[in-house]
Every structure is written in structure tokens, then in C-alpha cells.
Design a protein around this motif. Structure first.
Motif, short mmCIF file in Angstrom:
data_model
loop_
_atom_site.label_atom_id
_atom_site.label_comp_id
_atom_site.label_asym_id
_atom_site.label_seq_id
_atom_site.Cartn_x
_atom_site.Cartn_y
_atom_site.Cartn_z
N ASN A 223 -49.16 -7.62 42.36
CA ASN A 223 -49.28 -6.18 42.09
C ASN A 223 -50.45 -5.89 41.16
O ASN A 223 -51.20 -4.91 41.36
N ALA A 224 -50.63 -6.73 40.15
CA ALA A 224 -51.75 -6.54 39.22
C ALA A 224 -53.09 -6.75 39.92
O ALA A 224 -54.08 -6.04 39.66
N LEU A 225 -53.14 -7.72 40.83
CA LEU A 225 -54.36 -7.95 41.61
C LEU A 225 -54.68 -6.74 42.48
O LEU A 225 -55.85 -6.32 42.59
N HIS A 226 -53.67 -6.16 43.09
CA HIS A 226 -53.88 -4.97 43.92
C HIS A 226 -54.44 -3.81 43.09
O HIS A 226 -55.31 -3.06 43.55
N GLN A 227 -53.96 -3.66 41.86
CA GLN A 227 -54.49 -2.61 40.99
C GLN A 227 -55.97 -2.83 40.68
O GLN A 227 -56.76 -1.89 40.65
N VAL A 232 -61.99 -1.82 41.91
CA VAL A 232 -63.27 -2.41 42.30
C VAL A 232 -63.03 -3.34 43.48
O VAL A 232 -62.16 -4.21 43.44
N SER A 233 -63.79 -3.12 44.55
CA SER A 233 -63.58 -3.86 45.79
C SER A 233 -64.27 -5.22 45.73
O SER A 233 -65.47 -5.33 45.97
N LEU A 234 -63.50 -6.27 45.39
CA LEU A 234 -64.02 -7.63 45.32
C LEU A 234 -63.47 -8.46 46.47
O LEU A 234 -62.32 -8.28 46.87
N PRO A 235 -64.28 -9.36 47.02
CA PRO A 235 -63.77 -10.23 48.09
C PRO A 235 -62.77 -11.24 47.54
O PRO A 235 -62.92 -11.73 46.41
N VAL A 236 -61.77 -11.55 48.36
CA VAL A 236 -60.70 -12.47 47.95
C VAL A 236 -60.54 -13.57 48.99
O VAL A 236 -60.48 -13.31 50.19
N LEU A 334 -62.47 -2.41 32.78
CA LEU A 334 -63.66 -2.33 33.63
C LEU A 334 -64.23 -0.91 33.63
O LEU A 334 -63.48 0.07 33.77
N PRO A 335 -65.54 -0.78 33.48
CA PRO A 335 -66.15 0.56 33.55
C PRO A 335 -65.88 1.22 34.90
O PRO A 335 -65.84 0.56 35.93
N GLU A 336 -65.70 2.52 34.88
CA GLU A 336 -65.37 3.26 36.10
C GLU A 336 -66.49 3.18 37.14
O GLU A 336 -66.24 3.30 38.35
N ASP A 337 -67.72 2.98 36.67
CA ASP A 337 -68.84 2.99 37.60
C ASP A 337 -69.23 1.60 38.10
O ASP A 337 -70.26 1.46 38.79
N TYR A 338 -68.42 0.58 37.79
CA TYR A 338 -68.78 -0.76 38.24
C TYR A 338 -68.57 -0.89 39.75
O TYR A 338 -67.51 -0.57 40.28
N ARG A 339 -69.62 -1.35 40.44
CA ARG A 339 -69.55 -1.59 41.88
C ARG A 339 -70.34 -2.84 42.21
O ARG A 339 -71.26 -3.24 41.47
#
Length: 558
Positions: A223-227, A232-236, A334-339
Motif C-alpha cells: 500500500n505504501a509503494l502504491h502511494q 511519482v511514476s517510477l518503473p518497478v 518528495l517535491p510535488e514537481d519531481y518527475r
């Protein structure tokens, strides 16, 4: 007035206090007092005694309970061979992080030093297969020993605890009160300074990737990972025991599983990445020498336990803390603008195209047999997100690990640390006891199935609707195709045929056979309507196993 009770009764009360629901095992003279008191207990909360057909399988079932629930399952056996038959299962549980408690009968205390009937050094034998191994010398200590065994089994990296129980300890008098229920430990928090360092590493990384391991598969961590992924969309990349941490919502973040042969999309991504965030990763699943070959990655290790350090695995940051809490704190910080950079997005899109096409191969099988992908794809259409699928070891295990999708953690179970044959049916029994209202499907080869196939009788007796698929080709095929790749021929891998439909019927189960996708789909539908277990025998054509080792690096073929 002090209440007096037998040691076995004090042990049962200790199990009740820790909410143990089942005890699996086989009786014998050195442990029969415990079995008698379990069978005839007048306490409604007493664990249910379930007799199995082999001690090893009893321990597999108990370990399956541990993997599915996070709380130890319990297995009880008699002395001598009863105890020694536990070794493989408890060793597997310890390697693969499954909490389980083994209770082994032992000769009376005054016989321990004698060469008498079934006298073996049980404590010493089990010390190499478990996290802790204790022999009780006083009935008054039983509750304390059991509670500490429970705590050891769930703490740090979960695993097996073993308690040797001399017969006269079980029948001895106890006046001491039992231990109270365990209280969960307060999770440790990650320092703000450490989180800031992680964030800076993420911001400077060109292609960060998450490697989700076995300890990422608990509900809280998932659940924490999903949050985190929602922000931020990171590959898993999943390990085999991390299977299912990526839900439907985050399908775009999923880049396959790693655990064998170093030739998958996930391996490619790990190689290309300049920052690997290893979450709950355990090297027993897939050693870093397989995925960190060039030694040029930065690594952040997030886990509840200290990592095993090797030349190939020297993390730049080690966070030894509550995993879910760490991920939640990281998400908040994490900053809101991190992509991700556009170059990373483009690189991932290219990999995604290749990943999505890896199953697009021409499927041809000999008449009367099925191609592995045909079996996987047919099964995929017949499961839902709540279905539990347990997988044995064999060529089928590789096809399932690479191509079968599951969207909830601990709903697709593999033995990837020890690769132990025979786990699938016992784990399926554990799953059906734990999740009685959900579908449970066990997948085995014809080699591995007969390691534990006698537990079909246990499933029949318990009226458990388990669907057992047997991929049938007459070989220990996972060994066969690797021998042929290395030596050009095979040795010691062929065995005789078994009619598994008749085998099922002889146990009082339903037996079916499927030789094509339509027959398999029909059989799967029919199997779910039965009151008890069903075997589906599937003749399989493994001619395309060469695809499993395509682009295989020669140092990994083993």
C-alpha cells in the motif's frame, strides 16, 4: 489456589494466546500427549489438529500459512524420523522468509544421552535449518519457549523456529501462568537527513528503478509503494516473491520479474538504470551478481533488516527501518514537481514495447499436447484478483513466473530461494484454509507433484476445492532442457507414466484431462463447481523451452 495442568495443556494455551488456528502433523508416541489434548480440548479457541500424510508436507502447509498471513503456522511431529522429515521444509521457510514453528517430540529427558529408540540430537539437527532451535528441559518453561519461538519466527527476516519436546516434559506438571499475547514492536522511523539524501539521489538519477523483493509483498508495504507510485511514476521490477505488488492501477509501472537466467526485460532495465531502489530485497531470491554485473549502479537499500553485503551489492544508502513507514515518509517528502526526465520516459517506452511483445510468439504444440503459453494464457482468463495460485518447481515455474500476471501480493507463490520440489499442493491447502471463499489453483509438473501428491487425501478429507494442474511430459524437464543446453544431451531425468485422472479418482477426488485450450477452459470451469479437489492432467510440449534461455549469458546457465 494454583491451577495445575500438563505441559501439553500449557503449550496449547500458549498457542491460543498467540492466536494459532491450526496444528499440522503426524502423531507418534513421543508427542501423543499433545495430540490427545488438542483433539479433545474443551476450549473453543484451541488450534484445530489437521493430520497430514507426511511430516515434510505438514511443515510446507504450516509455512504456507506463515507466508499468507505473516503469522507463524505450527507443525508437530514425533521424534527421530518425524523430526528429521521437517528439515527440508523448515530450511525452505527460513531461506524464503516464511514464519513457522516446528514442534518435535523427543525421548524422555533421562534417555537423551542414551542410544535408545528414536533418540536423535533434534535441537542440534535443526540449528542449521532454523533461526532458533531449543530443547525444553522443564515443563514450567514451555510457554516462555513457545512465545519466544513465535517472536523469533516473525522478527527481522521471518523464518522457522524449532522446539524439541521431551515426552516427559509434555506430560509433566505446570503451575506457572502462560505468557500473554505478544504486542507488536513500534516501527523505527527514518531520519529526515537520510530521506533528503535519497531525494537528491532521485533528482540526479537519469533512470531510477524500484526492485521490489520478498519483504515488499506485505499488505502494508504494498500500500505504501502504491502511494509512492501515485505521486511519482517510477518503473518497478518484481522478484518472484514480490509478485503482485503492482496492481492494475499501476500496470504501466510494471516491467516484469527477475529471478532466473538474467535475460528478461527487468534485467535489461536494472542494467540500464543508474539508481536501483531495492525495497525488501533478499539476495536468496536473485543474487546481485546476476543483475548488478557492471557494478556501476547507485543502490538504495530500504529494508527492515540489514542487507547482506557482497562485492556485487554495496548500497550507497542503507535504510534499516520499517519499510512501509519509510516509503510513506519518502512520499510525503518528495517535491510535488519531481518527475522522470523525458529521456527516461522515452527509454521506458521503448522497453515497454519490447516487454509487451515478449509473449507474442507463434504457439505450436504436438497433437494431443499444449504449449506452455497456451496453458498460461488460458489460466489467466479464468482467475480473478482474489485467486491464489501456488507454483511448484519445474519448467512450468519459469513460464508462469515470466508470463502469468497477478495483481495482489502473496497471491502468486513461488519457492525461489531453495527451489524446493513439492511445495505447491501443500501451499494450496494452506491458501484454501486461509482464504476459504476464494479460488485456489495449484500448478505442478508431473515430477514435483508426486513429491507431495499424497496430500490430495488431506484435501479430500477437508473437502477443499483446490484445482491442481499437472503439466505432464514424463521428465524432470527443468533439469532436462538445461542439461541439453550445456551438454547437448540429458541424463537421469526420465521417469514412467502415471494416469493422473485415475490417481485423483483413487483418492476420491475428481480427475480431468485437457489437451487444448478449449478443453482446459471447460475443465477449469467444471473444477470450480466441485465440492472437493480436482486434478487436471495437461500433456505439455516443452519444445520451445529454448525460448527460456534465449540471449542467456553463459555465466548464468546452471
Amino acid at each position: 489456589m494454583t491451577d495445575k495442568k500438563r505441559g501439553s495443556q500449557a503449550l496449547i494455551q500458549s498457542m491460543i494466546n498467540q492466536q494459532i488456528k491450526y496444528v499440522f502433523g503426524i502423531p507418534g508416541a513421543k508427542v501423543d500427549q499433545l495430540f490427545e489434548d488438542l483433539q479433545y480440548s474443551d476450549q473453543p479457541e484451541a488450534p484445530k489438529l489437521i493430520v497430514t500424510r507426511h511430516e515434510q508436507n505438514a511443515a510446507f502447509i504450516a509455512a504456507g500459512i506463515g507466508r499468507l498471513t505473516g503469522k507463524p503456522g505450527v507443525v508437530a511431529t514425533t521424534s527421530g524420523p518425524g523430526v528429521s522429515n521437517l528439515v527440508t521444509a523448515l530450511m525452505t521457510a527460513t531461506a524464503e522468509g516464511d514464519p513457522v514453528i516446528g514442534l518435535g517430540g523427543q525421548v524422555p529427558r533421562d534417555d537423551l544421552a542414551r542410544l535408545t529408540h528414536q533418540s536423535i540430537p533434534s535441537k542440534e539437527l535443526m540449528s542449521v535449518a532454523t533461526k532458533s532451535s531449543v530443547e525444553v528441559q522443564d515443563p514450567e518453561n514451555l510457554s516462555e519457549v513457545f512465545t519466544n519461538a513465535y517472536n523469533t519466527a516473525i522478527s527481522g527476516k521471518p523464518g522457522a523456529s524449532f522446539i524439541s519436546l521431551p515426552a516427559d516434559v509434555l506430560s509433566g506438571e505446570v503451575t506457572r501462568p502462560e505468557m500473554r499475547p505478544l504486542q507488536p514492536a513500534e516501527p523505527a522511523q527514518t531520519a529526515t537527513k537520510t530521506l533528503d539524501k535519497v531525494i537528491k539521489m532521485l533528482q540526479h538519477a537519469k533512470l531510477p528503478v524500484i526492485l521490489a523483493g520478498m519483504r515488499a509483498s506485505s499488505e502494508g508495504v504494498t500500500n505504501a509503494l502504491h502511494q509512492l507510485l501515485a505521486k511519482v511514476s517510477l518503473p518497478v521490477v518484481e522478484t518472484y516473491q514480490g509478485a503482485g505488488v503492482i496492481s492494475h492501477e499501476f500496470e504501466k509501472n510494471y516491467f516484469g520479474r527477475v529471478g532466473l537466467f538474467r535475460n528478461q526485460i527487468g534485467d535489461t532495465l536494472l542494467k540500464q538504470s543508474d539508481l536501483v531502489i531495492a525495497i525488501g530485497y533478499d539476495p536468496v531470491e536473485y543474487e546481485a551478481r546476476n543483475w548488478n554485473v557492471e557494478h556501476n549502479d547507485q543502490i538504495i537499500n530500504i529494508d527492515a533488516i540489514a542487507p547482506e553485503l557482497t562485492v556485487d551489492y554495496q548500497p550507497n544508502v542503507v535504510i534499516e527501518s520499517d519499510i512501509a513507514g519509510t516509503l510513506s515518509a519518502l512520499t510525503d517528502a518528495l517535491p510535488e514537481d519531481y518527475r522522470l526526465a523525458q529521456s527516461a520516459v522515452d527509454q521506458l517506452a521503448k522497453l515497454r514495447e519490447e516487454f509487451d511483445g515478449q509473449s507474442d510468439v507463434e504457439i505450436n504444440a504436438k497433437p494431443g499436447t499444449m504449449h506452455p503459453l497456451d496453458i498460461v494464457n488460458t489460466l489467466q482468463k479464468k482467475v480473478d484478483d482474489d485467486t491464489t495460485v501456488t507454483v511448484d518447481i519445474g519448467s512450468h515455474y519459469i513460464w508462469m513466473a515470466r508470463h502469468f500476471r497477478i495483481y495482489k501480493p502473496r497471491h502468486l507463490l513461488f519457492s525461489n530461494g531453495m527451489q524446493t520440489l513439492g511445495v505447491s499442493l501443500p501451499w494450496a491447502i494452506a491458501a484454501k484454509l486461509t482464504r476459504p471463499n476464494e479460488k485456489v489453483i495449484s500448478v505442478s509438473g508431473d515430477g514435483g507433484f508426486l513429491f507431495s501428491g499424497q496430500e490430495l487425501e488431506t484435501a479430500v478429507r477437508l473437502k477443499l476445492n483446490i484445482v491442481q494442474l499437472i503439466w505432464n511430459d514424463g521428465y524432470y524437464d527443468m533439469v532436462k532442457f538445461q542439461e541439453e543446453a550445456k551438454y547437448g544431451k540429458n541424463a537421469g531425468v526420465k521417469f514412467g507414466p502415471v494416469d493422473y485422472v485415475k490417481y485423483a479418482e483413487s483418492f476420491g477426488a475428481k480427475g480431468l484431462r485437457a489437451t487444448n485450450a478449449d478443453e482446459l477452459a471447460t475443465a477449469l470451469d467444471q473444477a470450480q463447481k466441485e465440492a472437493g479437489p480436482v486434478i487436471i492432467d495437461i500433456p505439455v510440449d516443452y519444445s520451445d523451452n529454448i525460448e527460456l534461455k534465449s540471449a542467456l549469458l553463459k555465466d548464468i546457465l546452471n
